[in-house]
Design a protein around this motif. Structure first.
Motif, PDB file in Angstrom:
ATOM      1  N   VAL A 234      43.655  53.301  41.048  1.00  0.00           N
ATOM      2  CA  VAL A 234      43.263  52.948  42.625  1.00  0.00           C
ATOM      3  C   VAL A 234      43.072  53.975  43.217  1.00  0.00           C
ATOM      4  CG1 VAL A 234      44.486  51.557  44.483  1.00  0.00           C
ATOM      5  CG2 VAL A 234      45.196  50.910  42.268  1.00  0.00           C
TER       6      VAL A 234
ATOM      7  N   GLY B 273      46.322  38.284  41.582  1.00  0.00           N
ATOM      8  CA  GLY B 273      45.825  39.651  42.115  1.00  0.00           C
ATOM      9  C   GLY B 273      46.508  39.733  43.503  1.00  0.00           C
TER      10      GLY B 273
ATOM     11  N   ARG C  79      49.957  40.842  42.939  1.00  0.00           N
ATOM     12  CA  ARG C  79      50.221  42.432  42.031  1.00  0.00           C
ATOM     13  C   ARG C  79      49.848  43.435  43.095  1.00  0.00           C
ATOM     14  NH1 ARG C  79      49.257  41.869  36.299  1.00  0.00           N
ATOM     15  NH2 ARG C  79      48.780  39.913  35.627  1.00  0.00           N
ATOM     16  N   GLU C  80      48.787  43.208  43.924  1.00  0.00           N
ATOM     17  CA  GLU C  80      48.434  44.226  45.069  1.00  0.00           C
ATOM     18  C   GLU C  80      49.566  44.317  46.061  1.00  0.00           C
ATOM     19  OE1 GLU C  80      44.778  42.992  46.531  1.00  0.00           O
ATOM     20  OE2 GLU C  80      43.744  43.319  44.596  1.00  0.00           O
TER      21      GLU C  80
ATOM     22  N   PHE D  44      46.367  50.382  35.928  1.00  0.00           N
ATOM     23  CA  PHE D  44      44.829  50.277  36.787  1.00  0.00           C
ATOM     24  C   PHE D  44      45.010  51.503  37.679  1.00  0.00           C
ATOM     25  CE2 PHE D  44      46.067  45.987  35.965  1.00  0.00           C
ATOM     26  CZ  PHE D  44      44.928  45.616  35.039  1.00  0.00           C
TER      27      PHE D  44
ATOM     28  N   THR E 124      38.505  44.501  42.912  1.00  0.00           N
ATOM     29  CA  THR E 124      39.655  44.051  43.305  1.00  0.00           C
ATOM     30  C   THR E 124      40.503  43.520  42.015  1.00  0.00           C
ATOM     31  OG1 THR E 124      38.982  41.427  43.320  1.00  0.00           O
ATOM     32  CG2 THR E 124      38.989  42.710  45.457  1.00  0.00           C
ATOM     33  N   THR E 125      41.933  43.629  42.221  1.00  0.00           N
ATOM     34  CA  THR E 125      42.661  43.021  40.899  1.00  0.00           C
ATOM     35  C   THR E 125      42.525  41.941  40.167  1.00  0.00           C
ATOM     36  OG1 THR E 125      44.578  44.316  41.993  1.00  0.00           O
ATOM     37  CG2 THR E 125      45.093  43.059  40.064  1.00  0.00           C
ATOM     38  N   ASP E 126      41.764  40.954  40.887  1.00  0.00           N
ATOM     39  CA  ASP E 126      41.476  39.673  40.464  1.00  0.00           C
ATOM     40  C   ASP E 126      40.022  39.760  39.596  1.00  0.00           C
ATOM     41  OD1 ASP E 126      43.504  37.903  40.922  1.00  0.00           O
ATOM     42  OD2 ASP E 126      42.779  37.382  43.075  1.00  0.00           O
TER      43      ASP E 126
ATOM     44  N   TYR F  97      50.282  47.023  34.781  1.00  0.00           N
ATOM     45  CA  TYR F  97      49.692  45.486  34.397  1.00  0.00           C
ATOM     46  C   TYR F  97      50.883  44.811  34.761  1.00  0.00           C
ATOM     47  CZ  TYR F  97      48.647  41.344  32.179  1.00  0.00           C
ATOM     48  OH  TYR F  97      48.278  39.871  31.642  1.00  0.00           O
TER      49      TYR F  97
ATOM     50  N   ILE G 205      40.293  49.330  42.743  1.00  0.00           N
ATOM     51  CA  ILE G 205      40.308  49.839  41.474  1.00  0.00           C
ATOM     52  C   ILE G 205      39.329  50.466  40.756  1.00  0.00           C
ATOM     53  CG2 ILE G 205      41.103  49.095  39.077  1.00  0.00           C
ATOM     54  CD1 ILE G 205      42.925  46.943  40.052  1.00  0.00           C
TER      55      ILE G 205
END
Length: 381
Positions: free
Chosen positions: A241, A296, A299-300, A239, A221-223, A256, A340
């Motif tokens: 995906v 996160g 961002r997602e 990133f 995950t993003t986090d 980012y 990711i």
């Protein structure tokens, strides 16, 4: 006329001439009348020809002057029509591309720039637009990428519009911009030649920064992936995906720094100025704050929101990358979440070399290196 002839004429009138002299004088007078008639005829003919020539010349001048006047009128008429049509076209452009909130120009510019950033790792472009001629509008911009702490221009971007329809896209890349795709999905059994690029990093001297493409051993995950970079003297800039396709060929991802939309802006100032054809609105505001190694969910959500925007404008995104189907990608990411599997990172070459010890790094490819320009600060906010 001689004096002798005048005297004979006087004697003729007084009846002093003999019959023979009268006949002789009358014959002379007849000859003189015939000669005078012929002379008058010749003179009249010559005068008529002169008058005709003069008249013909005048008529020619009048006709020539009329032709030039007609030509000038035609040219002026065409010029006036062209100016009026161009003026009307410019007004149409201004109204068409300025309509809406956000305007069509802003929306189309966002779609073009976001499509580039989503499909080209570590590439950013600020698009500007303006009228480029009759019923045409053109978006242009510089494409840049981050290496170390600096952004370098790597190409030019041009996308014309005519009557609201996108034309032929021109993306002029610099000669040193790599054309190869760099990522390897965890589901792909093909192993990357990791040792080769680790050796490349070892050979790069101290005092250099580099751009590297990392492939991970699993999906994050993003986090989770941001936490993996926390505490390292490196900066993630893009990133990759999982989008349900062959990422090795067409990577999809997000930068980012989020790709903010107009509705994400919180307005803190607003000013309107009247113009000849309407009004100009000047606004100032701020976008949401993101944590360096967190936010996160925000961002997602921003990434999925961007995919939906790109899905809604296939005529534009198809010009940027005709092989990427944003309708399918959006549906896949919405259903499976943002997973990711790779990232573009930049920083000091020796710091990148330390990633060799990280178990979550499946592979690395070094793209570019520059002289030291590093000013990284690890601060939240």
């Amino acid at each position: 006329m001689s004096d002798e002839f005048r005297r004979r004429l006087q004697d003729y009138e007084d009846g002093k001439l003999s019959e023979e002299e009268q006949i002789q004088l009358e014959e002379e007078l007849e000859r003189m009348e015939t000669y005078q008639a012929h002379l008058d005829e010749v003179m009249n003919k010559e005068q008529g020809e002169m008058d005709h020539t003069r008249t013909s010349r005048n008529e020619a001048k009048i006709i020539k002057r009329g032709k030039w006047k007609a030509r000038m009128n035609t040219v002026l008429s065409v010029l006036v029509i062209f100016i009026l049509v161009t003026w009307a076209g410019n007004i149409f452009n201004s109204i068409y591309f300025g309509e809406g909130d956000p305007s069509r120009a802003d929306t189309y510019g966002d779609v073009a720039s976001f499509a580039i950033m989503v499909t080209h790792p570590n590439v950013s472009v600020h698009v500007t637009g303006g009228m480029a001629g009759y019923l045409s509008y053109e978006f242009t911009g510089e494409m840049k990428k981050q290496i170390g702490s600096e952004w370098y221009t790597i190409g030019q971007f041009e996308l014309p519009f005519r009557l609201g329809l996108p034309g032929i896209l021109q993306m002029k890349w610099s000669d040193d911009h790599p054309k190869t795709r760099y990522f390897n999905s965890p589901d792909n059994p093909v192993d990357m030649d990791m040792q080769h690029d680790w050796n490349k990093l070892e050979k790069l001297p101290e005092g250099t920064v580099a751009e590297a493409y990392l492939s991970f051993d699993q999906y994050f995950t993003t986090d989770e992936i941001l936490k993996n970079f926390e505490g390292k003297n490196l900066e993630p800039v893009w990133f990759a995906v999982d989008a349900g396709q062959q990422e090795s060929y067409d990577p999809i991802g997000f930068p980012y720094q989020p790709m903010w939309h107009h509705e994400d802006l919180t307005i803190i100032s607003h000013k309107e100025e009247k113009t000849r054809f309407g009004k100009t609105v000047l606004q100032g505001g701020t976008y949401p704050t993101v944590d360096n190694y967190g936010s996160g969910k925000l961002r997602e959500e921003n990434f999925i929101k961007t995919l939906r925007l790109l899905r809604d404008y296939p005529s534009i995104t198809g010009k940027v990358n005709p092989f990427v189907k944003f309708d399918q990608i959006t549906e896949y990411v919405e259903s499976n979440g943002v997973k990711i599997y790779g990232a573009v990172v930049t920083g000091p070459t020796k710091e990148l070399l330390k990633l060799k010890k990280e178990p979550w790094v499946k592979g690395i490819q070094v793209s570019d290196a520059r002289l030291w320009n590093w000013m990284f600060t690890d601060q939240e906010g």
